[in-house]
Scaffold this active site. Structure first.
Site, PDB file in Angstrom:
ATOM      1  N   PRO A  24     -36.226  30.540 -44.304  1.00 42.91           N
ATOM      2  CA  PRO A  24     -35.959  29.094 -44.396  1.00 42.91           C
ATOM      3  C   PRO A  24     -35.301  28.759 -45.733  1.00 42.91           C
ATOM      4  O   PRO A  24     -35.772  29.197 -46.781  1.00 42.91           O
ATOM      5  CB  PRO A  24     -37.355  28.469 -44.292  1.00 42.91           C
ATOM      6  CG  PRO A  24     -38.315  29.564 -44.617  1.00 42.91           C
ATOM      7  CD  PRO A  24     -37.652  30.840 -44.206  1.00 42.91           C
ATOM      8  N   TYR A 182     -45.933  23.828 -53.709  1.00 49.21           N
ATOM      9  CA  TYR A 182     -45.925  22.589 -52.935  1.00 49.21           C
ATOM     10  C   TYR A 182     -47.362  22.246 -52.505  1.00 49.21           C
ATOM     11  O   TYR A 182     -48.302  22.944 -52.873  1.00 49.21           O
ATOM     12  CB  TYR A 182     -44.956  22.716 -51.760  1.00 49.21           C
ATOM     13  CG  TYR A 182     -43.534  22.983 -52.236  1.00 49.21           C
ATOM     14  CD1 TYR A 182     -42.958  22.177 -53.213  1.00 49.21           C
ATOM     15  CD2 TYR A 182     -42.786  24.051 -51.751  1.00 49.21           C
ATOM     16  CE1 TYR A 182     -41.662  22.422 -53.675  1.00 49.21           C
ATOM     17  CE2 TYR A 182     -41.497  24.309 -52.207  1.00 49.21           C
ATOM     18  CZ  TYR A 182     -40.938  23.483 -53.171  1.00 49.21           C
ATOM     19  OH  TYR A 182     -39.678  23.721 -53.650  1.00 49.21           O
ATOM     20  N   GLY A 323     -32.856  35.623 -47.471  1.00 50.27           N
ATOM     21  CA  GLY A 323     -32.419  34.281 -47.834  1.00 50.27           C
ATOM     22  C   GLY A 323     -30.996  34.334 -48.351  1.00 50.27           C
ATOM     23  O   GLY A 323     -30.023  34.244 -47.597  1.00 50.27           O
TER      24      GLY A 323
HETATM   25  C1  LIG Z   1     -30.840  27.806 -51.142  1.00 48.15           C
HETATM   26  C2  LIG Z   1     -32.274  28.213 -50.961  1.00 48.15           C
HETATM   27  C3  LIG Z   1     -33.157  27.335 -50.364  1.00 48.15           C
HETATM   28  C4  LIG Z   1     -34.485  27.724 -50.133  1.00 48.15           C
HETATM   29  N1  LIG Z   1     -35.317  26.897 -49.446  1.00 48.15           N
HETATM   30  C5  LIG Z   1     -36.525  27.347 -49.033  1.00 48.15           C
HETATM   31  C6  LIG Z   1     -37.291  26.609 -48.111  1.00 48.15           C
HETATM   32  O1  LIG Z   1     -36.877  25.573 -47.584  1.00 48.15           O
HETATM   33  N2  LIG Z   1     -38.522  27.108 -47.791  1.00 48.15           N
HETATM   34  C7  LIG Z   1     -38.998  28.286 -48.306  1.00 48.15           C
HETATM   35  O2  LIG Z   1     -40.114  28.675 -47.997  1.00 48.15           O
HETATM   36  N3  LIG Z   1     -38.249  29.019 -49.151  1.00 48.15           N
HETATM   37  C8  LIG Z   1     -37.027  28.599 -49.496  1.00 48.15           C
HETATM   38  N4  LIG Z   1     -36.236  29.385 -50.278  1.00 48.15           N
HETATM   39  C9  LIG Z   1     -36.706  30.731 -50.625  1.00 48.15           C
HETATM   40  C10 LIG Z   1     -36.155  31.742 -49.610  1.00 48.15           C
HETATM   41  O3  LIG Z   1     -36.613  31.480 -48.292  1.00 48.15           O
HETATM   42  C11 LIG Z   1     -36.557  33.184 -49.986  1.00 48.15           C
HETATM   43  O4  LIG Z   1     -37.944  33.316 -49.935  1.00 48.15           O
HETATM   44  C12 LIG Z   1     -36.073  33.532 -51.398  1.00 48.15           C
HETATM   45  O5  LIG Z   1     -34.728  33.138 -51.586  1.00 48.15           O
HETATM   46  C13 LIG Z   1     -36.198  35.041 -51.672  1.00 48.15           C
HETATM   47  O6  LIG Z   1     -35.495  35.780 -50.707  1.00 48.15           O
HETATM   48  P1  LIG Z   1     -33.990  36.352 -51.002  1.00 48.15           P
HETATM   49  O7  LIG Z   1     -34.089  37.235 -52.221  1.00 48.15           O
HETATM   50  O8  LIG Z   1     -33.641  37.116 -49.739  1.00 48.15           O
HETATM   51  O9  LIG Z   1     -33.102  35.178 -51.230  1.00 48.15           O
HETATM   52  C14 LIG Z   1     -34.929  28.996 -50.562  1.00 48.15           C
HETATM   53  C15 LIG Z   1     -34.040  29.850 -51.208  1.00 48.15           C
HETATM   54  C16 LIG Z   1     -32.715  29.481 -51.390  1.00 48.15           C
HETATM   55  C17 LIG Z   1     -31.774  30.461 -52.029  1.00 48.15           C
END
Ligand SMILES: Cc1cc2nc3c(=O)[nH]c(=O)nc-3n(C[C@H](O)[C@H](O)[C@H](O)COP(=O)(O)O)c2cc1C
Length: 369
Positions: A24, A182, A323
């Site tokens: 997400p 949160y 993400g």
């Molecule tokens: C643009 C953006 C928005 C995000 N929004 C959420 C969110 O709405 N809910 C959530 O649980 N994590 C959110 N995250 C965290 C990501 O879901 C993920 O856990 C985090 O980026 C680490 O994974 P990655 O290294 O693959 O990016 C967000 C991350 C990014 C980059």
């Protein structure tokens, strides 16, 4: 030998085609909680990516549950109506199952969007009341009001109501956001919750609100549809929420019918010291999976197909969420399939982009159409 990454996975009545999950990601471009054209492009694109599951961004269960004015919401008929055509597109043209994350921003609420530095928006400039488990602020942000029992009961209802709307929209899976500092995390962490009543004190008390929210959503959400919970498995701070606590919470959630835990971390306090690196949260997913006997989703700096495959092969997690990697390369699942000798979903209008088409078949098809 077939890969783990492209093997199907069942959660209750939901069969995911593979283990790749679009994590997400808040887009901060909704208006009064309503999705718009950006969401159609963003979610539409992710739905045709070949991932098995696409989880829609943190979605506020009440207007005051938003983090920023651009947060997506599911508190009104208008919010529900705005999402409907986007879900319809994803169903018609995409193949990913669709999840949605339910959210209350808690003591981090009423701030500007991410690219405007998440600065506090005061009430007289369009901000809204900030609530938490306790009156302890996140440094630099608003002084929150501690939720009283009546507000807690009301909010539990709001989670259920938002889940009902998600079900009407045909969403396949709910993820409850209980991480990243949160509201639900505000209750769990002793760094933000020093209440003296039954919603504070020892771990059991601090877990009470999360468990009540889970139960309300589980009661509303159809029995054949799965629910997961995203937690911050560690506060990375002395005196904070720990991995031992997370195992205990996962055990309690599992007993209530929780289908998986996403092991994220951090976000409770700015003093956290995160040991960041490739797959840095995978050990959390592994221990929760092993000790609570529940499916886990690993997330955080998982960027390479063989890295994802190794996490699954070592039984550290059941699902792999990406993400930033999916924003950077929305065709990640196609490339992973190519690397692992597997197949991923291609929507018909893009079929001719499949690598096999470079080997001559393209011209056969090209001449036909
Ligand atoms: C643009 C953006 C928005 C995000 N929004 C959420 C969110 O709405 N809910 C959530 O649980 N994590 C959110 N995250 C965290 C990501 O879901 C993920 O856990 C985090 O980026 C680490 O994974 P990655 O290294 O693959 O990016 C967000 C991350 C990014 C980059």
């Amino acid at each position: 030998m077939p890969s783990h990454l492209f093997s199907p996975f069942r959660l209750r009545g939901l069969e995911l085609a593979n283990r790749i999950v679009v994590s997400p990601m808040a887009q901060y471009v909704a208006e009064e909680g309503c999705a718009g054209p950006w969401h159609l492009v963003h979610l539409g694109n992710m739905s045709i990516s070949g991932a098995g599951l696409l989880i829609i961004e943190a979605t506020a269960v009440e207007r005051d549950a938003r983090l920023s004015p651009g947060d997506l919401g599911l508190w009104s008929d208008e919010n529900e109506a705005a999402l409907a055509p986007i879900i319809a597109f994803c169903r018609k043209h995409g193949a990913a199952c669709i999840g949605l994350q339910l959210q209350h921003a808690g003591r981090k609420g009423s701030v500007t969007v991410a690219w405007e530095k998440q600065r506090h928006i005061p009430r007289d400039q369009g901000g809204w009341p900030v609530r938490s488990s306790d009156g302890i602020p996140y440094p630099g942000l608003a002084l929150p009001t501690a939720l009283d029992r009546a507000m807690i009961a009301q909010l539990v209802q709001s989670y259920g109501a938002a889940a009902r709307r998600a079900d009407r929209l045909g969403i396949d899976l709910i993820e409850i956001h209980s991480a990243h500092g949160y509201l639900l995390h505000n209750f769990l962490s002793p760094l933000s919750n020093q209440r003296q009543d039954e919603y504070g004190g020892d771990r059991e008390g601090r877990m009470r609100f999360v468990l009540e929210v889970f139960q309300a959503v589980r009661e509303t959400w159809p029995g054949h549809k799965p629910i997961g919970v995203r937690i911050s498995a560690s506060d990375w701070t002395e005196g904070g929420w720990t991995l031992d606590d997370s195992v205990a919470l996962a055990q309690r959630l599992k007993a209530l019918g929780c289908d998986y835990i996403t092991a994220s971390s951090g976000g409770a306090v700015p003093e956290q010291r995160i040991a960041i690196g490739p797959g840095y949260q995978v050990p959390f997913a592994e221990r929760i999976r092993r000790e609570a006997g529940i499916a886990t989703m690993a997330v955080g700096l998982i960027t390479e197909p063989r890295q994802a495959e190794a996490i699954l092969a070592s039984a550290s997690a059941d699902l792999i969420a990406l993400g930033r990697g999916m924003l950077y390369n929305p065709r990640w699942p196609w490339h992973a399939a190519e690397e692992l000798g597997e197949e991923a979903f291609y929507p018909p209008p893009y079929e001719r982009a499949h690598p096999s088409m470079r080997r001559g078949d393209f011209f056969k098809i090209a001449r036909q159409s």
